[in-house]
Design an enzyme around this catalytic site. Structure first.
Site, short mmCIF file in Angstrom:
data_model
loop_
_atom_site.label_atom_id
_atom_site.label_comp_id
_atom_site.label_asym_id
_atom_site.label_seq_id
_atom_site.Cartn_x
_atom_site.Cartn_y
_atom_site.Cartn_z
N ARG A 106 1.16 -1.27 0.14
CA ARG A 106 -0.14 0.03 0.02
C ARG A 106 0.96 1.10 -0.23
NH1 ARG A 106 -5.11 1.37 3.60
NH2 ARG A 106 -6.07 -0.06 1.97
N HIS A 133 -7.67 0.71 -6.67
CA HIS A 133 -7.64 -0.24 -5.23
C HIS A 133 -8.30 -1.37 -5.59
CE1 HIS A 133 -7.90 -1.29 -1.23
NE2 HIS A 133 -8.72 -0.60 -0.68
N GLN A 136 -10.13 -3.92 -3.36
CA GLN A 136 -11.33 -3.77 -2.96
C GLN A 136 -12.42 -3.68 -4.01
OE1 GLN A 136 -11.91 -2.18 0.22
NE2 GLN A 136 -14.01 -2.75 -0.36
N ASP A 225 -17.26 6.90 -1.55
CA ASP A 225 -15.96 6.69 -0.75
C ASP A 225 -15.78 8.07 -0.03
OD1 ASP A 225 -13.46 5.83 0.33
OD2 ASP A 225 -12.61 6.14 -1.81
N CYS A 265 -16.29 1.58 0.61
CA CYS A 265 -15.18 0.61 0.84
C CYS A 265 -14.64 0.69 2.48
CB CYS A 265 -13.91 0.89 -0.02
SG CYS A 265 -13.31 2.59 0.33
N ARG A 293 -13.24 -9.11 1.54
CA ARG A 293 -11.73 -8.65 1.16
C ARG A 293 -11.38 -9.68 1.35
NH1 ARG A 293 -9.69 -3.52 1.38
NH2 ARG A 293 -7.67 -4.53 0.87
N1 NVA Z 1 -9.84 6.50 -1.33
C1 NVA Z 1 -9.69 6.15 -0.12
C2 NVA Z 1 -9.94 4.62 0.23
C3 NVA Z 1 -9.52 4.05 1.74
C4 NVA Z 1 -9.63 2.60 1.80
C5 NVA Z 1 -8.14 6.53 0.05
O1 NVA Z 1 -7.30 6.22 -0.92
O2 NVA Z 1 -7.77 6.84 1.30
N1 CP Z 2 -11.30 -0.43 2.31
C1 CP Z 2 -9.63 -0.39 2.98
O1 CP Z 2 -8.87 -0.73 2.13
O2 CP Z 2 -9.77 -0.13 4.20
P1 CP Z 2 -8.53 0.17 5.12
O3 CP Z 2 -7.86 1.42 4.76
O4 CP Z 2 -8.85 0.09 6.50
O5 CP Z 2 -7.31 -0.95 4.64
#
Ligand code: NVA
Ligand code: CP
Length: 310
Positions: A106, A133, A136, A225, A265, A293
């Site tokens: 990540r 993502h 997800q 989101d 998500c 997930r």
């Molecule tokens: N769009 C959000 C998703 C978090 C799971 C982010 O990138 O923070």
């Molecule tokens: N939806 C998702 O990826 O959640 P986290 O940021 O908690 O991993």
């Protein structure tokens, strides 16, 4: 000749047929998990998880999932490794991938994960980047199928930021043949170049709307989101003002199909991108989405390492 390494850096890294296989396998793996039946297809395998941004679901789902497959995990963050001290990403990839069987990352820019993958001896999975993502969306579509059957030909409404989730929905719509309607405030549109939007949407389609109500009309799924994704916190105040009319509330759900699902998500901010009555209401499947997930990622890890299982 050795088989090429299969990475999962964006949604399009699996074909529609491979996706269908992963969903089928995830169903079996989920059934066995619920029945407390052992499924140790990755015993003695190790997954390295590299987090340069915070996480709850991604961490728990990959970590618990890998243990349930009989494997183990190594958890690294920027703060507690040399990754945060300017060791070249290529060097980190060469070293880490000599010691583990699979890497989940990540991070910020997609180019970082691509550079890592280019120097990795083992499959690399995108656990979220600024651009995509994919794990997800795999879970979201698996959840849709569980509740409503095939997503082909269905209509998905995305309300809110043209972010990593929206980009990935766009790739999925082209690949799996559904209709994606996106409504964002002006200035926050999906960047079709960043999204690597396919020029050919196949049986699917993609349409943008300035009015979120219109995007939701007759939709089978309404999804949103956070207004501010990780890494964009400096824009928080400006975004709050710009996104004020992009809250999925009962008014928006009322124009969707009567049996439309709601997805997010997570993490969610009730009162911002979604009202409490929608996310905690009967059309919301957000808890299934989060749980799934783990099931789809178990199927994905198994597929990347072992290929199709009989
Ligand atoms: N769009 C959000 C998703 C978090 C799971 C982010 O990138 O923070
Ligand atoms: N939806 C998702 O990826 O959640 P986290 O940021 O908690 O991993």
């Amino acid at each position: 000749m050795s088989t090429p390494i299969k990475h999962y850096l964006q949604f399009t890294d699996l074909s529609a047929e491979e996706c269908a296989y992963v969903f089928e396998r995830a169903s079996l793996i989920k059934r066995k998990f619920k029945a407390y039946e052992k499924h140790h297809s990755l015993s003695d395998r190790t997954l390295a998880m590299i987090f340069e941004k915070a996480s709850t679901r991604t961490r728990v789902s990959f970590e618990a999932g890998m243990y349930q497959l009989g494997g183990s995990v190594v958890h690294l963050t920027t703060g507690d490794s040399q990754l945060g001290r300017a060791e070249p990403i290529e060097d980190s990839a060469k070293v880490i991938s000599r010691m583990v069987d699979l890497v989940m990352i990540r991070t910020y820019e997609q180019t970082k994960i691509e550079r890592f993958a280019a120097h990795s001896r083992v499959p690399v999975i995108n656990g979220l980047t600024n651009e995509f993502h994919p794990c997800q969306i795999l879970a979201d579509i698996f959840t849709f199928i569980e509740h409503r059957g095939s997503i082909a030909g269905k209509t998905v409404a995305w309300v809110g930021d043209g972010n990593n989730m929206a980009n990935t929905w766009l790739q999925a719509a082209a690949m799996l043949g559904f209709h994606l309607r996106v409504s964002t405030p002006s200035g926050y549109e999906v960047n079709e170049k960043t999204a690597a939007a396919p020029s050919d949407m196949g049986q699917g389609s993609y349409k943008t709307y300035s009015n979120p109500l219109q995007a939701c009309e007759g939709a089978d799924l309404v999804t949103t989101d956070v207004w501010t994704s990780m890494g964009f916190e400096a824009e928080n105040e400006a975004r709050r003002a710009a996104f004020a009319d992009w809250c999925v509330d009962s008014r928006l759900m009322a124009v969707a199909k009567p049996d439309a699902l709601f997805m997010h998500c997570l993490p969610a901010h009730r009162g911002e991108e979604v009202s409490a009555e929608v996310i905690d209401g009967p059309q919301s499947v957000v808890w299934d989405e989060a749980e799934n997930r783990m099931h789809v990622q178990k199927a994905l890890m198994e597929y990347l390492l072992l290929g199709r299982q009989a």
